[in-house]
Scaffold this active site. Structure first.
Site, PDB file in Angstrom:
ATOM      1  N   ASP A  53     -14.899  42.174 -19.104  1.00  0.00           N
ATOM      2  CA  ASP A  53     -13.884  41.884 -20.113  1.00  0.00           C
ATOM      3  C   ASP A  53     -12.616  41.324 -19.479  1.00  0.00           C
ATOM      4  O   ASP A  53     -12.450  41.332 -18.258  1.00  0.00           O
ATOM      5  CB  ASP A  53     -13.528  43.167 -20.874  1.00  0.00           C
ATOM      6  N   TYR A 119     -19.622  50.514 -10.930  1.00  0.00           N
ATOM      7  CA  TYR A 119     -18.218  50.247 -11.239  1.00  0.00           C
ATOM      8  C   TYR A 119     -17.336  51.310 -10.594  1.00  0.00           C
ATOM      9  O   TYR A 119     -17.738  52.467 -10.442  1.00  0.00           O
ATOM     10  CB  TYR A 119     -17.972  50.274 -12.748  1.00  0.00           C
TER      11      TYR A 119
END
Length: 289
Positions: A53, A119
């Site tokens: 994003d 992540y």
């Protein structure tokens, strides 16, 4: 022929990975495709492992593209895709770096062959905020937290679940994921106190999922939510308005795991196929993020 790219970027000044139609918005995909197309004199369309994003960074992103063999026959490349690293290094802006280019192995698909994504979320609760040198990749949380409470909240989420409460809705996409690791760590130093990192690993993540997982644990860590908050959210049938979404700037994609070469195509076919959640009455299409 298929070419694999290994790359990194600072997401601060990008509107995410994905190009947005005919828009001139600056995205990682658009900048890379424009430069690759110029160098190779062919239209390049990238497929990526993790469609990050706006504001999200990557240190271990993977992508691929398909191109005719003659595109690599120009003198500066001479059939060797690794020579694109130097060419792109001269052309790309400072916030994108392609550090590896090579022929993809048979059956490789950057998105569908992936077994898991890694992540890291970095956040500080210090009232002064992040160090200036870490301001782009360290988010700030306004209240102090207890690490033990956050870890208990994270542990409750491990395994195969429907994470619909933590995901923004996307048509025809399942929110079933296998969360394989969610570990919090205090990484504070004398010059950088009250800094925490969450290491999050899953087969795939739906839209906004990692930041929602982090935000939920932070809410438990600060005492705003009870210790059973995250476990209760797994029973939800839609996205929960109670889930806080942590800021994008703290999140980085740090790695993507793939199976051995002889399993790449098999993995891609499995991932593309319909995946059925054991307790669900209907099958849903997997849509990796």
């Amino acid at each position: 022929m298929r070419i694999r790219l290994d790359l990194a970027y600072d997401g601060t000044d990008f509107h995410g990975w994905a190009k947005q139609g005919t828009s001139d918005l600056r995205t990682v995909q658009k900048v890379l495709e424009d430069n690759l197309s110029m160098v190779l004199r062919e239209t390049v369309e990238l497929t990526v492992a993790g469609r990050t994003d706006a504001g999200v960074h990557a240190a271990g992103q993977v992508a691929h593209f398909d191109i005719p063999a003659h595109a690599l026959e120009q003198r500066s490349i001479d059939g060797d895709p690794s020579k694109l690293v130097r060419r792109l290094g001269r052309l790309l802006p400072d916030d994108i770096r392609v550090h590896g280019v090579r022929f993809a192995e048979p059956g490789f698909d950057a998105r569908f062959s992936a077994m898991r994504r890694h992540y890291v979320y970095r956040i500080t609760t210090h009232p002064a905020g992040a160090l200036p040198t870490r301001r782009h990749d360290t988010a700030q949380w306004p209240k102090p937290v207890e690490l033990e409470r956050m870890q208990l909240a994270a542990d409750a989420l491990l395994g195969l679940h429907d994470f619909v409460a933590f995901c923004k809705a996307k048509p025809h996409a399942t929110t079933v994921r296998e969360l394989q690791k969610f570990a919090w760590k205090d990484v504070s130093t004398d010059i950088e106190p009250q800094v925490y990192e969450a290491h999050v690993v899953a087969d795939a993540f739906c839209w906004s999922m990692v930041r929602s997982l982090v935000g939920s644990c932070m809410a438990v860590g600060e005492g705003r939510r009870g210790s059973g908050f995250t476990a209760e959210l797994l029973d939800a049938s839609e996205r929960s308005p109670m889930v806080p979404v942590a800021p994008a700037k703290g999140l980085s994609l740090v790695g993507v795991d793939y199976p051995s070469a002889d399993k790449l195509q098999e993995r891609a076919l499995e991932t593309r196929a319909v995946r059925e959640f054991p307790d669900a009455s209907a099958s849903l299409k997997l849509d990796d993020e």
